[in-house]
Design a protein around this motif. Structure first.
Motif, PDB file in Angstrom:
ATOM      1  N   ILE A 148      98.199  26.176  35.620  1.00  0.00           N
ATOM      2  CA  ILE A 148      99.255  27.313  35.962  1.00  0.00           C
ATOM      3  C   ILE A 148      98.627  28.571  36.404  1.00  0.00           C
ATOM      4  O   ILE A 148      98.966  29.139  37.339  1.00  0.00           O
ATOM      5  CB  ILE A 148     100.182  27.474  34.725  1.00  0.00           C
ATOM      6  CG1 ILE A 148     100.670  26.201  34.398  1.00  0.00           C
ATOM      7  CG2 ILE A 148     101.192  28.389  34.889  1.00  0.00           C
ATOM      8  CD1 ILE A 148     101.488  26.112  33.056  1.00  0.00           C
ATOM      9  N   ILE A 149      97.496  28.930  35.593  1.00  0.00           N
ATOM     10  CA  ILE A 149      96.783  30.146  35.994  1.00  0.00           C
ATOM     11  C   ILE A 149      96.106  30.126  37.375  1.00  0.00           C
ATOM     12  O   ILE A 149      96.263  31.141  38.284  1.00  0.00           O
ATOM     13  CB  ILE A 149      95.692  30.592  34.904  1.00  0.00           C
ATOM     14  CG1 ILE A 149      96.305  30.861  33.589  1.00  0.00           C
ATOM     15  CG2 ILE A 149      94.626  31.439  35.528  1.00  0.00           C
ATOM     16  CD1 ILE A 149      95.113  30.859  32.329  1.00  0.00           C
ATOM     17  N   LYS A 150      95.829  29.108  37.787  1.00  0.00           N
ATOM     18  CA  LYS A 150      95.113  28.854  39.012  1.00  0.00           C
ATOM     19  C   LYS A 150      96.115  28.839  40.044  1.00  0.00           C
ATOM     20  O   LYS A 150      95.789  29.537  41.141  1.00  0.00           O
ATOM     21  CB  LYS A 150      94.296  27.411  39.115  1.00  0.00           C
ATOM     22  CG  LYS A 150      93.305  27.416  40.593  1.00  0.00           C
ATOM     23  CD  LYS A 150      92.709  26.156  40.348  1.00  0.00           C
ATOM     24  CE  LYS A 150      91.491  26.310  41.280  1.00  0.00           C
ATOM     25  NZ  LYS A 150      90.457  25.213  41.536  1.00  0.00           N
ATOM     26  N   MET A 151      97.370  28.412  39.895  1.00  0.00           N
ATOM     27  CA  MET A 151      98.379  28.415  40.849  1.00  0.00           C
ATOM     28  C   MET A 151      98.872  30.053  41.004  1.00  0.00           C
ATOM     29  O   MET A 151      99.345  30.570  42.136  1.00  0.00           O
ATOM     30  CB  MET A 151      99.648  27.730  40.593  1.00  0.00           C
ATOM     31  CG  MET A 151      99.360  26.204  40.795  1.00  0.00           C
ATOM     32  SD  MET A 151     100.739  25.213  40.171  1.00  0.00           S
ATOM     33  CE  MET A 151     102.119  25.609  41.265  1.00  0.00           C
ATOM     34  N   MET A 152      98.868  30.686  39.776  1.00  0.00           N
ATOM     35  CA  MET A 152      99.196  32.165  39.859  1.00  0.00           C
ATOM     36  C   MET A 152      98.494  32.931  40.589  1.00  0.00           C
ATOM     37  O   MET A 152      98.921  33.959  41.357  1.00  0.00           O
ATOM     38  CB  MET A 152      99.585  32.614  38.185  1.00  0.00           C
ATOM     39  CG  MET A 152     100.493  32.023  37.567  1.00  0.00           C
ATOM     40  SD  MET A 152     100.581  32.502  36.005  1.00  0.00           S
ATOM     41  CE  MET A 152     100.640  34.158  35.947  1.00  0.00           C
TER      42      MET A 152
END
Length: 497
Positions: A233-237
């Motif tokens: 999720i963090i990488k997508m954000m």
């Protein structure tokens, strides 16, 4: 999860100089909690304002309950069953709970407001939610958590089918968050579609079914929560991988001089006989539970609240700090936990806010030297990587993370050697958090000394060289980072002396 109740497709919205939404998609189903995530400024709030009729979309379609819709006002969206529970509560404190829930749509009887019906209908709503609140109580007497529950009851009273929760847990205690989650799960079981906006990754994993991620005004993708990791999720954000490991050793050089010494500070019930030292180049973490007295201690040091007794020394010299002006003259800068109330004038520009603490240095006679003001502001916009169209942009138009950077710029321009950061990353997304952490570390390396008040245990362990713990207005522990664990911090935070 049930059938699709709401679809936003290809939503586009521009403001002068800003492409806020770039063909964004969102789908919400009955009986699901859909997380909406992204860095500050990603466009989450703008998307919800388009949905609820606060903004008009430039293009794209909104389909609700099988038909294409365009709401022209929040009232129109509410009447259709789409309701927002805002992060900043819209309550009138001097009115009763029941009056707040039915404000603007009070039940009438014979031309008069039917108070009895309002009270009985409010009680039914609270019974439905499984919470115990007296509808006749004044709203101002309730805790923030209880006020939040009243907002939810108000949303339900509109016969809501889709509820948007915007950072609902930001000011809640752990017990109140558990109560909130219980209510959300109950609403989900009744078939409501829920959009949950939050920066707290642990909450997302705990309460949501799917996650839609936005970045820079665009749609990145949607994940099934249980099949995704926090890192996914963090990488997508942020479009990059962020690692925030705990600090294992103090970065303060041995023998670093003491720049601030506080002895036996007393300021009301919440600051009782507090003593500590802060070294040059040190990040001193202040930990404790809500109501421990950390902010009150900081405000007493800064002169924002009067102290009753105690001594403060700067670089070995005893100083008298009776107000914030005295503190600033002593080289202390304070970033309040409530940046909009105490740190910024949001209807002024980035440049005007940046030079506010030392305006006299940017005066030419009775006038402000705008060219000089803009040059120094631009320098710190670049250094802090503040996302703004320019230094003439009004601060109200910036995201939370970028507003925080403007406050930091203000104290860096003033060249304060001691900085008090009170909840520096509250309401800030994971990418902006990482930038603030990096900035604080760099400031400490340059010899600035930082007191960091934080309610996030991971933040305390990630940033602090040493940790001071408070409980009920008293210092209950002082732990070197090498020995710090969540367990021994929490033990000290619950130790009543």
């Amino acid at each position: 999860m049930g059938e699709v109740i709401l679809t936003m497709k290809g939503i586009d919205k521009s403001f002068p100089g800003v492409h806020a939404l770039d063909h964004v998609d969102l789908e919400v189903r009955k009986g699901e909690v859909m997380a909406l995530m992204g860095e500050n400024g990603a466009g989450k709030s703008t998307l919800m304002k388009v949905l609820t009729g606060i903004y008009t979309k430039d293009s794209g379609t909104i389909t609700y309950e099988g038909r294409e819709v365009t709401f022209t006002s929040p009232r129109e969206a509410q009447d259709a069953g789409i309701v927002i529970v805002h992060q900043e509560l819209n309550m009138v404190n001097h009115l009763t709970v029941a009056q707040n829930i039915f404000i603007g749509r009070e039940p009438m009887a014979g031309g008069l407001i039917d108070d009895g019906k309002m009270i009985s209908e409010s009680k039914k709503l609270f019974d439905l939610l499984g919470i115990s609140i007296d509808p006749k109580e004044n709203m101002g007497r309730l805790t923030v958590g209880m006020q939040q529950m009243c907002e939810i009851a108000k949303a339900i009273s509109h016969d809501a089918k889709v509820i948007i929760f915007d950072e609902p847990s930001a000011a809640l205690t752990e017990a109140e968050i558990e109560q909130l989650f219980k209510i959300i799960r109950d609403l989900r079981s009744k078939g409501l579609g829920i959009v949950y906006i939050s920066h707290r990754m642990d909450e997302i994993k705990q309460i949501t079914d799917r996650v839609t991620v936005m970045r820079d005004g665009g749609y990145v993708g949607t994940l099934i929560t249980k099949d995704s990791t926090k890192e996914d999720i963090i990488k997508m954000m942020v479009g990059r991988t962020i690692y925030e490991d705990p600090k294992t050793a103090s970065a303060v050089p041995k023998g670093a001089p003491v720049v601030l010494k506080v002895e036996n500070l007393n300021a009301g019930r919440m600051v009782q006989n507090v003593s500590f030292e802060l070294h040059k180049g040190e990040i001193l973490g202040f930990s404790g539970l809500m109501g421990a007295g950390r902010t009150e201690t900081a405000r007493a040091i800064f002169g924002a609240d009067p102290k009753q007794s105690g001594d403060i020394y700067i670089n070995g010299q005893k100083v008298e700090i009776k107000n914030p002006q005295d503190a600033v003259r002593c080289g202390i800068g304070y970033l309040s936990e409530d940046r909009k109330r105490y740190g910024l004038v949001v209807q002024k520009t980035v440049a005007e806010n940046s030079t506010m603490a030392c305006l006299e240095e940017y005066m030419s006679g009775p006038f402000i030297n705008k060219k000089k003001e803009q040059e120094i502001s631009q320098k710190y916009v670049e250094e802090l990587k503040t996302k703004t169209p320019g230094v003439d942009q009004f601060v109200v138009n910036l995201s939370g993370g970028n507003q925080q950077k403007v406050v930091i710029a203000k104290w860096l321009i003033k060249n304060c050697d001691i900085l008090i950061f009170d909840e520096p990353t509250r309401g800030i997304d994971v990418g902006a958090k990482s930038e603030i952490y990096h900035l604080m570390s760099e400031l400490a390396k340059e010899g600035k000394s930082i007191i960091m008040i934080s309610s996030e245990m991971t933040e305390i362990l990630r940033m602090s060289d040493r940790i001071l713990v408070m409980c009920e207005g008293k210092k209950t522990g002082e732990i070197n980072i090498e020995e710090a664990t969540q367990e021994n911090i929490m033990h000290a935070a619950t130790l009543r002396k």
